[in-house]
Design a protein around this motif. Sequence first.
Motif, PDB file in Angstrom:
ATOM      1  N   PRO A 257       0.639  -0.677  -1.015  1.00 24.29           N
ATOM      2  CA  PRO A 257       0.157  -0.146  -0.274  1.00 24.29           C
ATOM      3  C   PRO A 257       0.784   1.358  -0.279  1.00 24.29           C
ATOM      4  O   PRO A 257       0.398   2.210  -0.654  1.00 24.29           O
TER       5      PRO A 257
ATOM      6  N   TRP B 157      -8.905  -1.707  -5.197  1.00 21.22           N
ATOM      7  CA  TRP B 157      -8.410  -1.126  -3.578  1.00 21.22           C
ATOM      8  C   TRP B 157      -9.210  -1.833  -2.368  1.00 21.22           C
ATOM      9  O   TRP B 157      -9.172  -2.271  -1.368  1.00 21.22           O
TER      10      TRP B 157
ATOM     11  N   PHE C 107      -5.188   0.404   2.664  1.00 21.96           N
ATOM     12  CA  PHE C 107      -5.772   0.274   0.981  1.00 21.96           C
ATOM     13  C   PHE C 107      -7.019   1.346   1.332  1.00 21.96           C
ATOM     14  O   PHE C 107      -7.859   1.720   0.668  1.00 21.96           O
TER      15      PHE C 107
ATOM     16  N   LYS D  80      -6.209   4.254   0.417  1.00 23.43           N
ATOM     17  CA  LYS D  80      -6.210   4.722  -0.906  1.00 23.43           C
ATOM     18  C   LYS D  80      -7.505   4.481  -1.398  1.00 23.43           C
ATOM     19  O   LYS D  80      -7.562   5.565  -2.006  1.00 23.43           O
TER      20      LYS D  80
END
Length: 388
Positions: A161, A347, A355, A358
Motif C-alpha cells: 500500500p 483497492w 488500502f 487509498k
Amino acid sequence: MSQSFDEITAQLKHRHRRTARLKWLSMGALALAATFLVVFISDMLVKGLPAFQQAQIQVEVTYSEQSQQMPPAAVNEDVRRLVSRGFLRTLPMRMRDNPDLVGTTRMEWVLADSAVDQYLKGHHTRLKDDQMVVVDDLLAKGQVALKFNTRFFTAGDSKMPELAGIASAAVGTVMTLIVTMLVCFPIGVMTAVYLEEFATDNWLTQIIEININNLAAVPSILFGLLGLAIYINFFGVPRSTPLVGGLTLALMTLPVIIIATRTALRSVPDTIRQAAFGVGCSRWQVVRDHVLPLSFPGILTGSIIGLAQAMGETAPLIIIGMVAFIPDVSASFGDAATVMPAQIFTWAGEPDRAFTEKTAGGILVLLAVLISLNATAVWMRKKFERRW
C-alpha cells in the motif's frame, strides 16, 4: 349551489395548510439530502486525506557490492523492518543506473512500511511492541515524519500500500475517454442532426427514437456484456485495453449525446431556419452555417456531462476485464490498462487497512474531476447560452 363566505374561508385555510405542509415536506427532503451529502463528503475527507501523506524514515543507506546482492544489508538492522520492502528492492537498480553510488553511505529519507504509516496516523497497526519503541525514538529525534505522498499521483498500482498510486489508472481513464469521445461524439451529433433536421416523421424514425430513449435507461452492465460479445468475442479487440473500454463506453454514452444534441437543436428558433431559407440557403447550408453554430454550446455541454457519466462507470469495464493489476502506465491504446473507478473497486477489496485510505483518496480525486467537468459544463452553458 352557492357557498357561504365562511365555507369559502375554511376551504382557503385548508388549501393554505396543505400548501404549507407540502412546502415544509419539500424543504425537509432537501435538508435530508444535504445532510447525507455532507456526511458522505465528510466521511470521505476524514478517510481520504491521510492518503495524501506517507510516512518516511531518515536512515543511513550503504551502497556496497553486498547490498547490491542482498539489499536488506544496506540498512541498519534496527530500522530494517520499518523500511518499505519496495525501497529495498530498488537499491540494486539505483546502483546500476548510478555507479557513483557504490561504496558510499548516505543519510536519506526513504519510504516507511505501511505498518509504520498507520501507526503514525493513529490507526490499527501490525507493529510489535519493540518496533513501536524504535518508531517513537526515531520520532523524538525527528527521523520519522509524515510527508506529502507524491507517489500517490506518480506511481501505478502495487500490492504494497505504501507504493500504490493512481497514475496508471488516471492515464488509462484518459485514454479510454479519448476513444469514447472520438467514437460517440461525431456519430451522436450526426445522428441527432439527421433525425431532427432531415428525417421525415414515419414509423422507422419513430422506432429509432423510441430505441434511443430506451437505451439511455438501460443498466450500464448490459453495455459491458454487449462490448464483451461484439468487440472482444466477435471482432477480437484485445481485452482489458483502453480501445475496447472506450468502444464499450461509447455505446453507453451515445444515447446521452444524441438526446442532448436534439434538445440543443430544438432550442434554435424556426425563424432562424426560415430566414436562411429565405435568402436561398439549402437545407444543409442552414444546418451547417446557422443551426449547428447556435446549438453547439448545448451540444458541448451535453457531451461533457455524458463524458463525466462515462468516467464514473465501473460495471461495464469490469465485464471486459479492465480491473487488471497494472503497475506501469500503459504506452498505447492496445496495452492492458485500468481506470480510476476500477482501481478504487480493486483497492476496496484489499484486506490491508492501509488500502482503505487509498480507496477514499481515490474517490476524492475522482469526485474532484467529476465536479470539475460538471462545473465546466454549467459554466459553458451560462456563458454561451442564448435566450430567444
